[in-house]
Design an enzyme around this catalytic site. Sequence first.
Site, short mmCIF file in Angstrom:
data_model
loop_
_atom_site.label_atom_id
_atom_site.label_comp_id
_atom_site.label_asym_id
_atom_site.label_seq_id
_atom_site.Cartn_x
_atom_site.Cartn_y
_atom_site.Cartn_z
N SER A 125 37.77 38.14 37.51
CA SER A 125 38.80 37.62 36.60
C SER A 125 38.20 36.58 35.67
CB SER A 125 39.89 36.99 37.45
OG SER A 125 40.73 36.18 36.66
N TYR A 150 42.69 30.77 44.56
CA TYR A 150 42.50 32.17 44.14
C TYR A 150 41.29 32.29 43.21
CZ TYR A 150 42.93 35.97 40.79
OH TYR A 150 42.64 37.00 39.94
N LYS A 154 37.39 34.14 43.60
CA LYS A 154 36.72 35.09 42.68
C LYS A 154 35.31 34.58 42.36
CE LYS A 154 39.77 38.31 42.28
NZ LYS A 154 39.55 39.62 42.90
C1 UD1 Z 1 46.59 34.01 35.96
C2 UD1 Z 1 45.13 33.88 36.23
C3 UD1 Z 1 44.44 35.21 36.22
C4 UD1 Z 1 45.09 36.12 37.22
C5 UD1 Z 1 46.55 36.24 36.87
C6 UD1 Z 1 47.18 37.14 37.92
C7 UD1 Z 1 44.10 31.84 35.45
C8 UD1 Z 1 43.51 31.12 34.27
N1 UD1 Z 1 44.53 33.07 35.21
O1 UD1 Z 1 46.71 34.36 34.60
O2 UD1 Z 1 43.11 35.07 36.57
O3 UD1 Z 1 44.47 37.37 37.19
O4 UD1 Z 1 47.17 34.95 36.84
O5 UD1 Z 1 48.08 36.54 38.72
O6 UD1 Z 1 44.16 31.34 36.53
N2 UD1 Z 1 54.12 32.13 31.18
C9 UD1 Z 1 55.35 31.63 30.80
N3 UD1 Z 1 56.43 31.90 31.59
C10 UD1 Z 1 56.34 32.65 32.74
C11 UD1 Z 1 55.07 33.16 33.12
C12 UD1 Z 1 53.98 32.88 32.32
O7 UD1 Z 1 55.47 30.94 29.78
O8 UD1 Z 1 57.34 32.85 33.42
C13 UD1 Z 1 52.94 31.86 30.33
C14 UD1 Z 1 51.86 31.07 31.03
O9 UD1 Z 1 52.06 29.70 30.86
C15 UD1 Z 1 50.62 31.60 30.32
C16 UD1 Z 1 50.96 33.03 29.95
O10 UD1 Z 1 52.37 33.10 30.01
O11 UD1 Z 1 50.43 30.89 29.13
C17 UD1 Z 1 50.35 34.04 30.89
O12 UD1 Z 1 50.67 33.68 32.22
P1 UD1 Z 1 50.40 34.65 33.46
O13 UD1 Z 1 50.91 36.00 33.15
O14 UD1 Z 1 50.91 33.97 34.68
O15 UD1 Z 1 48.82 34.78 33.50
P2 UD1 Z 1 47.69 33.64 33.61
O16 UD1 Z 1 48.23 32.39 34.20
O17 UD1 Z 1 47.03 33.57 32.29
#
Ligand code: UD1
Length: 337
Positions: A125, A150, A154
């Site tokens: 990842s 997590y 990795k």
């Molecule tokens: C994280 C992990 C990634 C992992 C993935 C799977 C990190 C940097 N990344 O990705 O390695 O494979 O989870 O679980 O640790 N968001 C919202 N509202 C929500 C959910 C998300 O605003 O309800 C935003 C988050 O703040 C972020 C983006 O959407 O900016 C993506 O979030 P998410 O889908 O959770 O992925 P990551 O956190 O990038």
Amino acid sequence: MKILVTGGAGYIGSHTVVELQQKGYDVVIIDNLSNSTKEVIYSIEKISGKLPEFHQFDLCDENLIGKFFSNNNDIDGIIHFAAFKAVGESVEQPLKYYHNNLTSLINLLKYMNEVQIKNLVFSSSCTVYGQPDMLPVKEDAPFKKAFSPYGHTKQICEQIIECASSVHNIKAILLRYFNPIGAHDSSLIGELPLGIPNNLLPFITQTAIGKRDYLKVFGNDYDTPDGTCIRDYIHVVDIAKAHVVALERLQNNKTNSSCEVFNLGTGKGFSVLEVIKSFEKVTGVKLNYKFVDRRHGDIEKVWADTTFANKVLGWKAEKGLDEMTLSAWNWEKKLKK
Ligand code: UD1
């Protein structure tokens, strides 16, 4: 050619099994179904017309792995997905994550060495980079302190594989995914989060279909053009295809070292608001969302430098953001039915 796919009933695993089968590989899946269901195996069959061989057990059980390999001596390569992946849960239960993600890998490597299976593709990842100093991020960027157990697993898994492949007769390709989203065109397989989703796309689609009241957008005061975080979202089918390409690179002895690393992204970053806009545009559904505080542990922005994967691996992501959000929506609608 017979390929073992661990975690093959999971989100990325199931899409990869389909791509492998469509390329003519026989696939054997090991999955403990801790975050998936047996139905996925039958959905794979509906898409490809081939039922993959399925073994339900936990890779942390060394005896069961031993038994599996003594009964299956014709495996040509392994793609290892099986792992826990919920960032938040890993903060609350770190030992569960270290135990599961490290033990299963170590067991697998031990038996690969014993039964002389040479080729391994590993599911890693972009989390290993943390918040990189330079964007887009290249494969040689240093590991930063992991934000979660997590992410730390990795990093450690990558180091274990690198070390094992330097002394044993094992060749590995580590694939660092950015943010895989979307679902298969058939809408027969997709992301199936248990309980309340942590990730953005399932939360968007569940909100749009009425399972959740509103999406919380975590933070709008980041140093980005619209204030929301930026990620490199990539279609899960593009990710799946990269695994087949990586496997073929190993099988054809094309690798330049015993352990190669590639970024899997599109090379483009999109903000949370841009993802929402794409979703609304392609589905015609107005999404209910609110800005809330930043989520602890989120990094501000990250996207991939894909030059190395494009040139050396010979793979390129083909699908755009609209295709990703539309396929995720079609999958959610199919689930409702
Ligand atoms: C994280 C992990 C990634 C992992 C993935 C799977 C990190 C940097 N990344 O990705 O390695 O494979 O989870 O679980 O640790 N968001 C919202 N509202 C929500 C959910 C998300 O605003 O309800 C935003 C988050 O703040 C972020 C983006 O959407 O900016 C993506 O979030 P998410 O889908 O959770 O992925 P990551 O956190 O990038």
